[in-house]
Design a protein around this motif. Structure first.
Motif, mmCIF file in Angstrom:
data_model
loop_
_atom_site.group_PDB
_atom_site.id
_atom_site.type_symbol
_atom_site.label_atom_id
_atom_site.label_comp_id
_atom_site.label_asym_id
_atom_site.label_seq_id
_atom_site.Cartn_x
_atom_site.Cartn_y
_atom_site.Cartn_z
ATOM 1 N N VAL A 38 0.824 -1.211 0.000
ATOM 2 C CA VAL A 38 0.000 0.000 0.000
ATOM 3 C C VAL A 38 0.860 1.264 0.000
ATOM 4 N N ASP A 39 2.185 1.105 0.041
ATOM 5 C CA ASP A 39 3.066 2.266 0.079
ATOM 6 C C ASP A 39 4.262 2.050 -0.837
ATOM 7 N N ASP A 40 4.961 3.147 -1.140
ATOM 8 C CA ASP A 40 6.143 3.068 -1.998
ATOM 9 C C ASP A 40 7.022 4.277 -1.707
ATOM 10 N N TYR A 41 8.242 4.247 -2.269
ATOM 11 C CA TYR A 41 9.179 5.345 -2.051
ATOM 12 C C TYR A 41 8.722 6.605 -2.781
ATOM 13 N N PRO A 42 9.011 7.778 -2.240
ATOM 14 C CA PRO A 42 8.587 9.028 -2.887
ATOM 15 C C PRO A 42 9.419 9.356 -4.117
ATOM 16 N N PHE A 43 8.769 9.822 -5.173
ATOM 17 C CA PHE A 43 9.500 10.344 -6.326
ATOM 18 C C PHE A 43 10.304 11.561 -5.875
ATOM 19 N N GLY A 44 11.521 11.679 -6.370
ATOM 20 C CA GLY A 44 12.372 12.803 -6.000
ATOM 21 C C GLY A 44 13.252 12.513 -4.803
ATOM 22 N N GLY A 45 13.069 11.321 -4.209
ATOM 23 C CA GLY A 45 13.904 10.941 -3.079
ATOM 24 C C GLY A 45 13.374 11.446 -1.753
ATOM 25 N N GLY A 46 14.062 11.093 -0.712
ATOM 26 C CA GLY A 46 13.650 11.486 0.637
ATOM 27 C C GLY A 46 13.353 10.277 1.487
#
Length: 221
Positions: A38-46
């Motif tokens: 239900v979740d994933d890493y943010p585009f652009g990093g962080g």
């Protein structure tokens, strides 16, 4: 997480007496991959993870298809970026027959959920908790108290802090003297008119001392 608060206290009694109905939905049921992500890493990093839009949209679509949910029913995201919840907002929300509460998690929710699905964002305060589930429980409790027959006495709501825009006056119970501390004589007098005046003054004094910001927009005669 919801089992305990939904099975006890005012909310538990309201559910048992069918005054309210709460339907908890796990958005993992609306994922397509074998890991139920239900979740994933943010585009652009962080740092942190972001709740994906697909399972949230699918869950709400499911509600619209399988229940009496209307297009006009509020869809609320519990988020630290939302407007801060207060009693006036609770009273307005309580007039709705149905509400959808989306619990934010991890490092946030995909912005497309906010822009294209959610009708309102609400925060329960200027601090961060692990997820919106706790905030949703707070809101459910607030809303339940305002439902007809949810409380033993409807009169008790009228004197609650924030209901009138002010903090509640000091309260006392038996014994009338505890150690060297005595209950104010006026409360033992039986003069209801004078007691009412005393409580109004004490409510104003307490609000002035503890929350002077609440006086903005409050009409005090």
């Amino acid at each position: 997480m919801f089992n305990s608060p939904l099975s006890s206290g005012v909310v538990g009694k309201a559910l048992k007496n069918q005054i309210i109905d709460v339907n908890c939905i796990d958005i993992r049921l609306f994922t397509d991959d074998q890991h139920k992500s239900v979740d994933d890493y943010p585009f652009g990093g962080g740092g942190g993870m972001i709740l994906k839009p697909e399972p949230i949209f699918k869950a709400v679509d499911h509600l619209k298809q399988k229940s009496a949910l209307k297009e006009t029913d509020p869809i609320i995201l519990l988020s630290p970026q939302g407007r801060k919840l207060n009693q006036d907002q609770v009273e307005i929300l309580a007039t709705n027959e149905r509400l959808v509460l989306i619990c934010g998690r991890y490092d946030g929710v995909d912005e497309r959920v906010v822009k294209h699905l959610v009708t309102d964002e609400i925060s329960i305060g200027d601090y961060v908790i692990s997820g919106g589930e706790l905030a949703a429980m707070v809101l459910v409790d607030c809303l339940t108290r305002l439902q007809e027959n949810a409380l033993g006495s409807a009169e008790s709501i009228k004197d609650d802090s924030h209901t009138s825009g002010l903090l509640q006056f000091p309260q006392f119970t038996r014994p009338s003297v505890f150690r060297e501390w005595k209950v104010p004589d006026i409360l033992l007098s039986g003069n209801h008119e004078e007691i009412k005046k005393y409580r109004e003054v004490e409510s104003i004094k307490r609000t002035l001392q503890r929350r002077p910001d609440l006086f903005h927009g409050v009409d005090i005669n």
